[in-house]
Write a protein that holds these residues in place. Structure first.
Motif, mmCIF file in Angstrom:
data_model
loop_
_atom_site.group_PDB
_atom_site.id
_atom_site.type_symbol
_atom_site.label_atom_id
_atom_site.label_comp_id
_atom_site.label_asym_id
_atom_site.label_seq_id
_atom_site.Cartn_x
_atom_site.Cartn_y
_atom_site.Cartn_z
ATOM 1 N N GLU A 341 69.593 10.084 11.322
ATOM 2 C CA GLU A 341 69.741 8.962 11.287
ATOM 3 C C GLU A 341 69.339 8.038 10.408
ATOM 4 O OE1 GLU A 341 70.272 7.250 14.843
ATOM 5 O OE2 GLU A 341 71.164 9.390 14.944
ATOM 6 N N LEU A 342 68.412 8.283 9.714
ATOM 7 C CA LEU A 342 67.997 7.597 8.355
ATOM 8 C C LEU A 342 69.364 7.603 7.344
ATOM 9 C CD1 LEU A 342 64.361 8.596 7.151
ATOM 10 C CD2 LEU A 342 64.911 6.942 9.002
ATOM 11 N N PHE A 343 69.926 8.369 7.177
ATOM 12 C CA PHE A 343 70.985 8.780 6.350
ATOM 13 C C PHE A 343 72.263 7.899 6.675
ATOM 14 C CE2 PHE A 343 74.860 10.920 4.464
ATOM 15 C CZ PHE A 343 74.333 10.662 3.282
ATOM 16 N N ALA A 344 72.295 7.902 8.206
ATOM 17 C CA ALA A 344 73.595 7.169 8.891
ATOM 18 C C ALA A 344 73.458 5.825 8.568
ATOM 19 C CB ALA A 344 73.483 7.544 10.268
ATOM 20 N N ILE A 345 72.217 5.075 8.646
ATOM 21 C CA ILE A 345 71.955 3.735 8.666
ATOM 22 C C ILE A 345 72.232 3.472 7.288
ATOM 23 C CG2 ILE A 345 70.163 1.917 9.040
ATOM 24 C CD1 ILE A 345 69.068 3.782 11.291
ATOM 25 N N GLY A 346 71.587 4.395 5.982
ATOM 26 C CA GLY A 346 71.467 3.940 4.945
ATOM 27 C C GLY A 346 73.057 3.938 4.418
ATOM 28 N N LEU A 347 73.722 4.854 4.555
ATOM 29 C CA LEU A 347 75.089 4.884 4.279
ATOM 30 C C LEU A 347 76.091 3.575 5.061
ATOM 31 C CD1 LEU A 347 77.380 6.413 2.457
ATOM 32 C CD2 LEU A 347 77.808 7.820 4.490
ATOM 33 N N THR A 348 75.720 3.438 6.187
ATOM 34 C CA THR A 348 76.435 2.256 6.840
ATOM 35 C C THR A 348 76.034 1.067 6.165
ATOM 36 O OG1 THR A 348 76.225 3.213 9.051
ATOM 37 C CG2 THR A 348 76.519 0.913 8.884
ATOM 38 N N ASN A 349 74.579 0.753 5.736
ATOM 39 C CA ASN A 349 74.616 -0.492 4.865
ATOM 40 C C ASN A 349 75.248 -0.319 3.390
ATOM 41 O OD1 ASN A 349 72.979 -2.255 6.516
ATOM 42 N ND2 ASN A 349 71.326 -0.780 6.326
ATOM 43 N N ILE A 350 75.207 0.819 2.835
ATOM 44 C CA ILE A 350 75.958 0.748 1.613
ATOM 45 C C ILE A 350 77.381 0.460 1.631
ATOM 46 C CG2 ILE A 350 76.547 2.633 -0.390
ATOM 47 C CD1 ILE A 350 74.004 4.060 0.124
ATOM 48 N N MET A 351 78.056 1.201 2.587
ATOM 49 C CA MET A 351 79.518 0.850 2.570
ATOM 50 C C MET A 351 79.749 -0.476 3.485
ATOM 51 S SD MET A 351 80.929 3.589 1.587
ATOM 52 C CE MET A 351 82.529 2.986 2.134
ATOM 53 N N GLY A 352 78.871 -0.966 4.183
ATOM 54 C CA GLY A 352 79.004 -2.434 4.516
ATOM 55 C C GLY A 352 78.800 -3.455 3.435
ATOM 56 N N SER A 353 78.221 -3.181 2.573
ATOM 57 C CA SER A 353 78.050 -4.206 1.389
ATOM 58 C C SER A 353 79.293 -4.189 0.774
ATOM 59 C CB SER A 353 77.099 -3.697 0.497
ATOM 60 O OG SER A 353 77.390 -2.413 -0.232
ATOM 61 N N PHE A 354 80.291 -3.294 0.786
ATOM 62 C CA PHE A 354 81.674 -3.274 0.263
ATOM 63 C C PHE A 354 82.674 -4.421 0.916
ATOM 64 C CE2 PHE A 354 79.652 -0.031 -2.116
ATOM 65 C CZ PHE A 354 80.485 0.291 -3.159
ATOM 66 N N VAL A 355 82.203 -4.757 2.194
ATOM 67 C CA VAL A 355 83.089 -5.394 3.061
ATOM 68 C C VAL A 355 82.252 -6.651 3.422
ATOM 69 C CG1 VAL A 355 84.513 -3.862 3.978
ATOM 70 C CG2 VAL A 355 82.433 -4.294 5.231
ATOM 71 N N SER A 356 81.237 -7.197 2.494
ATOM 72 C CA SER A 356 80.662 -8.438 2.613
ATOM 73 C C SER A 356 79.577 -8.370 3.712
ATOM 74 C CB SER A 356 81.458 -9.621 2.673
ATOM 75 O OG SER A 356 82.314 -9.580 1.474
ATOM 76 N N ALA A 357 78.949 -7.218 4.169
ATOM 77 C CA ALA A 357 77.927 -7.167 5.455
ATOM 78 C C ALA A 357 76.790 -7.628 4.843
ATOM 79 C CB ALA A 357 78.106 -6.054 6.152
ATOM 80 N N TYR A 358 75.808 -8.141 5.875
ATOM 81 C CA TYR A 358 74.476 -8.305 5.680
ATOM 82 C C TYR A 358 73.752 -7.051 6.513
ATOM 83 C CZ TYR A 358 73.600 -10.979 9.907
ATOM 84 O OH TYR A 358 73.519 -11.339 11.430
ATOM 85 N N PRO A 359 72.474 -6.652 5.941
ATOM 86 C CA PRO A 359 71.893 -5.615 6.590
ATOM 87 C C PRO A 359 72.063 -5.379 8.054
ATOM 88 C CG PRO A 359 70.440 -6.538 4.724
ATOM 89 C CD PRO A 359 71.627 -7.602 5.006
ATOM 90 N N VAL A 360 72.174 -4.340 8.349
ATOM 91 C CA VAL A 360 72.355 -3.877 9.950
ATOM 92 C C VAL A 360 71.403 -2.895 10.483
ATOM 93 C CG1 VAL A 360 74.741 -4.685 9.973
ATOM 94 C CG2 VAL A 360 74.255 -2.285 9.702
ATOM 95 N N THR A 361 71.235 -2.742 11.754
ATOM 96 C CA THR A 361 70.563 -1.640 12.214
ATOM 97 C C THR A 361 71.100 -1.523 13.601
ATOM 98 O OG1 THR A 361 68.029 -1.057 12.864
ATOM 99 C CG2 THR A 361 68.636 -3.297 13.278
ATOM 100 N N GLY A 362 70.256 -0.590 14.434
ATOM 101 C CA GLY A 362 70.537 -0.389 15.776
ATOM 102 C C GLY A 362 70.123 -1.731 16.816
ATOM 103 N N SER A 363 70.972 -1.826 17.538
ATOM 104 C CA SER A 363 70.877 -2.871 18.569
ATOM 105 C C SER A 363 70.446 -2.563 19.916
ATOM 106 C CB SER A 363 72.294 -3.927 18.907
ATOM 107 O OG SER A 363 72.126 -4.764 19.839
#
Length: 598
Positions: A341-363
């Protein structure tokens, strides 16, 4: 006998081959790519349920993403930029079928205190958070989250709910130029109430009433039953469906009302205003920024400005997401891999930064909707991501007319359940001392969120260390003193243990022997061994005994390796008392014989 030298390369070669075979096995690949575990078993019925759940969550995610961008102090489109990448990444890497990744109220609040409304800071923070989180997963550092106690989490979430909820009151009232700092925000909100816009107040209150009414209606429905008449089942399904997509309904209805007034030339509502149209560009996040006056802010300066956010935001993001994933895994009878889960969230944030996202987590809210909608696999997140992308591609011009009061109502209703103050009575009933980190975190978070969390963690850590440094000693008198340690024995406790032994046994007249019951002690360090060496010497000088009982095999090995002079040990307290009684009897008998000989 030493092995032949010629055998060593062969053994090493086999070991290397076995290691490579294990690393490259299909089982290892499945551990890193959990999609390989469920995709080969995918069924048509699962597809149907995933489509329904993904679409339902998508209708919830779009208005919430717009609203949470407001909390983060960013243009509303950044909420949508942050809401779709998690669905695609988590589908491949996630181990929970229920969880949805995206912008949340807590992460938005945390980001707002560091990025200052600057999109460049927000996107770079996302990238750095992702790198930190993914690195923690690779290095197996997820255990660090265990040091954030439940009272600290509840103190933070309660404070966050109050801060976020009150922060939206200005949008309900249509007030402008209100400071972000909580105490100033409270003062100026009440001070400027006479300037409230009637249109925003009426619309905001109406949206709140509608949202609360639908929520209460859904709660009163009760469990579904096939025995109900068709018309009642249909009515129940209608109410349940409307309540599930209530956020979307409110925002759509409010937008239609605002648009109609704008067409008539009247402007009674504060609307969102200009937004960027279309999908975000896929580009490397900027590691520097040029201000309007031409000043270049370097990466090091941005990193310094982000400061503690580079620790607080990654940790809180991981904590929130894993806590939600564990809760729903327990509820639905499956297990998650926390490190994955740590790895999935980390990679989501890394890839999200390439589409101008701000930090995310589980809702929590959207995960609950996902679970209640009957999602079967993480593929439901792909459907949610597609809906967000479609909104970005085709609906951005419409978002211009969304009233801020309606988004504020959505946020207030979303964070209200987080303000769970019943935990205060629970802590008082179970363990009053745990109120200390809760109250410290809760109160300080109104000043600075990061200081509240750090303060709570430090207080919890101090309480934990105090328990280690001051283990409870149960002392009983059996002609000799029996001291039972109720926990382990480590170097912070040595001074305390020595002080008690000196006070109770060595400084009295006459000195007394001691049986130290160590059946709870599982390890010893060098500092403890040295202190025990000195204690044994002091007992010998006073002609009394210190006997250890109940030593585990590993602890006894350490003591024997230290070669302590005068070391005596028995398997049980009873054996120690018997041995001391026999020793004293023998000494007394020898003393009598000595006197008779004289």
């Amino acid at each position: 006998m030493m092995e032949p030298l010629t055998d060593r390369p062969l053994v090493a070669g086999v070991s290397v081959r076995e290691t490579l075979a294990t690393c490259c096995s299909y089982r290892t690949l499945k551990a890193w790519l959990p999609i390989l575990g469920w995709l080969p078993r995918y069924k048509l019925t699962w597809l149907q349920m995933d489509l329904i759940a993904g679409a339902t969550v998508g209708l919830t995610a779009v208005p919430q993403a717009l609203a949470y961008a407001e909390v983060a102090g960013l243009p509303v489109q950044y909420g949508l930029y942050s809401a779709f990448m998690g669905g695609f990444i988590y589908c491949v890497l996630g181990t929970s079928k229920d969880i949805t990744l995206g912008p949340t109220a807590i992460m938005s609040l945390l980001c707002a205190s560091y990025i200052g409304g600057d999109p460049v800071y927000a996107v770079l923070l996302t990238f750095l958070c992702g790198v930190i989180q993914a690195s923690m997963a690779v290095l197996r550092l997820g255990f660090l989250l265990d040091f954030i106690s439940y009272p600290v989490i509840k103190g933070f979430t309660c404070a966050a709910a109050v801060t976020i909820g009150f922060g939206q009151l200005k949008n309900i009232l249509g007030l402008r130029n209100i400071p972000q700092q909580f105490f100033l925000e409270v003062y100026y909100t009440f001070h400027n109430i006479p300037e409230a816009r009637v249109g925003d107040v009426i619309l905001g209150v109406s949206c709140l009433v509608f949202l609360v009414a639908l929520t209460l209606m859904k709660r009163t429905l009760g469990p579904a039953s096939d025995d109900l008449p068709v018309h009642r089942r249909a009515a129940r399904g209608l109410v349940s469906g409307l309540a599930t997509v209530r956020n979307a309904l409110v925002v759509v209805a409010a937008t239609c009302v605002a648009y109609s007034w704008e067409l008539s030339g009247l402007h009674p509502f504060t609307i969102t205003g200009q937004t960027s149209s279309g999908l975000p560009a896929f580009t490397v996040p900027s590691f520097s920024e040029t201000t309007p006056n031409g000043t270049v802010i370097s990466f090091s300066e941005i990193a310094l400005d982000l400061g503690g956010g580079l620790a607080v935001i990654p940790l809180m993001g991981l904590l929130e997401s894993i806590a939600i994933a564990k809760a729903f895994a327990s509820q639905n009878d499956y297990r998650i891999d926390a490190n994955q889960e740590l790895f999935a969230i980390g990679l989501t944030n890394i890839m999200g930064s390439f589409v101008s996202a701000y930090p995310v987590t589980g809702s929590f809210g959207r995960t609950a909707v996902n679970s209640q909608s009957g999602v079967c696999t993480p593929a439901g997140g792909v459907v949610t991501g597609v809906i967000v992308l479609l909104s970005l591609a085709f609906l951005m011009p419409v978002f211009y007319y969304i009233p801020k009061a309606s988004l504020a109502a959505v946020i207030i209703c979303a964070v209200a359940p987080m303000a769970d103050f019943s935990v205060v009575s629970e802590l008082w009933r179970v363990r009053k001392l745990d109120l200390l980190p809760f109250l410290l975190t809760f109160l300080v978070s109104f000043w600075q969120v990061q200081y509240g969390i750090m303060g709570g963690v430090l207080v919890s850590g101090a309480m934990l260390l105090y328990g280690i440094a001051r283990p409870r000693l149960k002392i009983s008198d059996h002609d000799v003193l029996v001291m039972e340690l109720d926990s382990g024995l480590s170097f912070p406790a040595t001074e305390y243990l020595s002080r008690v032994i000196y006070r109770e046994a060595l400084m009295v007249s006459p000195p007394r022997s001691v049986v130290l019951d160590c059946h709870h002690v599982c390890s010893l360090d060098y500092t403890v061994v040295q202190e025990l060496r000195d204690l044994l010497r002091q007992f010998q000088l006073r002609n009394v005994r210190l006997v250890f009982s109940g030593l585990s095999h590993s602890v006894l090995e350490v003591l024997l390796a230290a070669d302590l002079p005068g070391l005596k040990h028995t398997e049980s307290v009873e054996a120690a008392l018997q041995a001391l009684a026999e020793l004293y009897f023998t000494e007394e008998l020898n003393h009598v014989k000595l006197l008779q000989g004289r």
